[in-house]
Design a protein around this motif. Structure first.
Motif, PDB file in Angstrom:
ATOM      1  N   LEU A 106     -77.819 -49.814   2.058  1.00 41.68           N
ATOM      2  CA  LEU A 106     -77.885 -48.421   1.616  1.00 41.68           C
ATOM      3  C   LEU A 106     -78.847 -48.292   0.439  1.00 41.68           C
ATOM      4  N   LEU A 107     -79.803 -47.398   0.575  1.00 44.56           N
ATOM      5  CA  LEU A 107     -80.699 -47.061  -0.533  1.00 44.56           C
ATOM      6  C   LEU A 107     -80.133 -45.833  -1.245  1.00 44.56           C
ATOM      7  N   LEU A 108     -79.743 -45.997  -2.499  1.00 46.51           N
ATOM      8  CA  LEU A 108     -79.263 -44.879  -3.308  1.00 46.51           C
ATOM      9  C   LEU A 108     -80.434 -44.354  -4.130  1.00 46.51           C
ATOM     10  N   ARG A 109     -80.903 -43.199  -3.778  1.00 43.98           N
ATOM     11  CA  ARG A 109     -82.023 -42.607  -4.486  1.00 43.98           C
ATOM     12  C   ARG A 109     -81.576 -42.060  -5.844  1.00 43.98           C
ATOM     13  N   SER A 158     -83.961 -50.665   4.087  1.00 40.89           N
ATOM     14  CA  SER A 158     -82.665 -49.972   4.114  1.00 40.89           C
ATOM     15  C   SER A 158     -82.375 -49.416   5.496  1.00 40.89           C
ATOM     16  N   ASP A 159     -81.095 -49.381   5.835  1.00 41.51           N
ATOM     17  CA  ASP A 159     -80.640 -48.759   7.078  1.00 41.51           C
ATOM     18  C   ASP A 159     -80.228 -47.314   6.848  1.00 41.51           C
ATOM     19  N   LEU A 160     -79.717 -47.061   5.636  1.00 50.04           N
ATOM     20  CA  LEU A 160     -79.224 -45.735   5.284  1.00 50.04           C
ATOM     21  C   LEU A 160     -79.804 -45.318   3.944  1.00 50.04           C
ATOM     22  N   ILE A 161     -79.929 -44.004   3.739  1.00 45.31           N
ATOM     23  CA  ILE A 161     -80.407 -43.443   2.476  1.00 45.31           C
ATOM     24  C   ILE A 161     -79.385 -42.416   2.008  1.00 45.31           C
ATOM     25  N   LEU A 162     -79.035 -42.483   0.734  1.00 44.60           N
ATOM     26  CA  LEU A 162     -78.126 -41.503   0.155  1.00 44.60           C
ATOM     27  C   LEU A 162     -78.856 -40.760  -0.971  1.00 44.60           C
ATOM     28  N   GLU A 163     -78.997 -39.456  -0.790  1.00 46.06           N
ATOM     29  CA  GLU A 163     -79.564 -38.604  -1.820  1.00 46.06           C
ATOM     30  C   GLU A 163     -78.436 -37.779  -2.427  1.00 46.06           C
ATOM     31  N   LEU A 195     -78.683 -40.140   5.156  1.00 45.07           N
ATOM     32  CA  LEU A 195     -79.740 -40.201   6.160  1.00 45.07           C
ATOM     33  C   LEU A 195     -79.767 -41.576   6.794  1.00 45.07           C
ATOM     34  N   ALA A 196     -80.082 -41.607   8.097  1.00 42.42           N
ATOM     35  CA  ALA A 196     -80.366 -42.864   8.783  1.00 42.42           C
ATOM     36  C   ALA A 196     -81.852 -43.129   8.642  1.00 42.42           C
ATOM     37  N   ASP A 197     -82.196 -44.282   8.087  1.00 38.62           N
ATOM     38  CA  ASP A 197     -83.597 -44.587   7.810  1.00 38.62           C
ATOM     39  C   ASP A 197     -84.218 -45.223   9.043  1.00 38.62           C
ATOM     40  N   GLY A 198     -84.812 -44.401   9.889  1.00 42.52           N
ATOM     41  CA  GLY A 198     -85.468 -44.895  11.094  1.00 42.52           C
ATOM     42  C   GLY A 198     -86.926 -45.203  10.839  1.00 42.52           C
ATOM     43  N   THR A 199     -87.608 -45.678  11.837  1.00 44.53           N
ATOM     44  CA  THR A 199     -89.030 -45.997  11.695  1.00 44.53           C
ATOM     45  C   THR A 199     -89.835 -44.717  11.773  1.00 44.53           C
ATOM     46  N   GLY A 253     -67.295 -52.726  -0.518  1.00 45.46           N
ATOM     47  CA  GLY A 253     -67.347 -53.707   0.559  1.00 45.46           C
ATOM     48  C   GLY A 253     -67.844 -53.156   1.881  1.00 45.46           C
ATOM     49  N   ARG A 254     -68.340 -51.921   1.886  1.00 48.17           N
ATOM     50  CA  ARG A 254     -68.788 -51.289   3.134  1.00 48.17           C
ATOM     51  C   ARG A 254     -70.259 -51.560   3.442  1.00 48.17           C
ATOM     52  N   PHE A 255     -70.993 -52.083   2.456  1.00 48.60           N
ATOM     53  CA  PHE A 255     -72.437 -52.206   2.620  1.00 48.60           C
ATOM     54  C   PHE A 255     -72.884 -53.636   2.342  1.00 48.60           C
ATOM     55  N   GLY A 256     -73.909 -54.059   3.081  1.00 47.55           N
ATOM     56  CA  GLY A 256     -74.482 -55.374   2.829  1.00 47.55           C
ATOM     57  C   GLY A 256     -75.156 -55.423   1.474  1.00 47.55           C
ATOM     58  N   ALA A 257     -75.715 -54.289   1.056  1.00 50.48           N
ATOM     59  CA  ALA A 257     -76.341 -54.160  -0.265  1.00 50.48           C
ATOM     60  C   ALA A 257     -76.520 -52.684  -0.551  1.00 50.48           C
ATOM     61  N   VAL A 258     -76.548 -52.356  -1.826  1.00 48.23           N
ATOM     62  CA  VAL A 258     -76.851 -50.991  -2.276  1.00 48.23           C
ATOM     63  C   VAL A 258     -78.047 -51.109  -3.210  1.00 48.23           C
TER      64      VAL A 258
END
Length: 215
Positions: free
Chosen positions: A57-60, A124-129, A153-157, A110-115
């Motif tokens: 998860l990318l926390l902006r 990142s797989d997910l983005i949180l704004e 957001l789901a961080d797609g290509t 414990g829900r994320f591999g990394a934040v």
């Protein structure tokens, strides 16, 4: 009046002041860092380990709603007038403190591999704004209130897909109950606002858990 007398009077004027002297008051500074409650199951650690296969998860950067850029404790008066405590403030702008606290909170879930934070090289797989929309003491109501708005957001290509939009709020009681004079005890108000933000974080975590796609 002679010229010598005028010069003597001019020299004496700067030493005289009609303004009352204000004694220096040491500012009180508070840390905004709600702790995630530990409720371990029997035989399990209090803090869950990071999910090895969980999404990254990318926390902006957490934005601040108008009026929340200031470091002074925000107080909503009985007439709906907002004031800021001049001698009582957060150690940094509250949105900055809330962002770091939210990152630690989500890591501990414990829900994320990394934040991660902006600038990380980890994909990142997910983005949180998000935005801190409220953080204040309301002595007339006998409580403190904190609120966040967030977008997952789901961080797609090449494009991002919206998975959920959330508005969460938390409250905590102010010691002493409602006060009609609108006054606060700064340390108690800061602690109540911190607790209210922790409640908002917990509700945001629950909302995220229901919106994350299963892998």
């Amino acid at each position: 009046m002679t010229r010598r007398a005028l010069l003597a009077l001019a020299a004496a004027l700067p030493a005289c002041s009609v303004l009352p002297e204000r004694p220096y008051q040491e500012p009180q500074r508070f840390v905004l860092a709600p702790e995630r409650p530990a409720m371990p199951a029997p035989g399990r650690p209090a803090v869950p380990a990071p999910a090895r296969r969980g999404p990254v998860l990318l926390l902006r950067t957490l934005r601040a709603a108008p009026g929340l850029e200031q470091r002074g404790l925000r107080v909503l008066g009985p007439a709906g007038v907002v004031t800021y405590e001049f001698w009582s403030e957060w150690t940094a702008p509250p949105a900055d403190l809330a962002e770091e606290a939210l990152r630690r909170w989500l890591v501990a879930s414990g829900r994320f591999g990394a934040v991660t934070a902006p600038g990380s090289r980890l994909r990142s797989d997910l983005i949180l704004e998000g935005e801190l929309t409220r953080l204040q003491a309301e002595p007339a109501n006998g409580l403190a209130r904190a609120a966040l708005s967030a977008l997952l957001l789901a961080d797609g290509t090449g494009e991002s897909r919206v998975l959920g939009q959330f508005l969460v709020e938390g409250t905590a009681a102010l010691p002493g109950g409602p006060r009609g004079d609108g006054r606060i005890v700064p340390a108690e108000a800061a602690a109540a606002m911190t607790a209210a933000l922790g409640t908002a974080f917990g509700r945001l975590e629950g909302a995220l858990a229901g919106s994350i796609p299963r892998r």
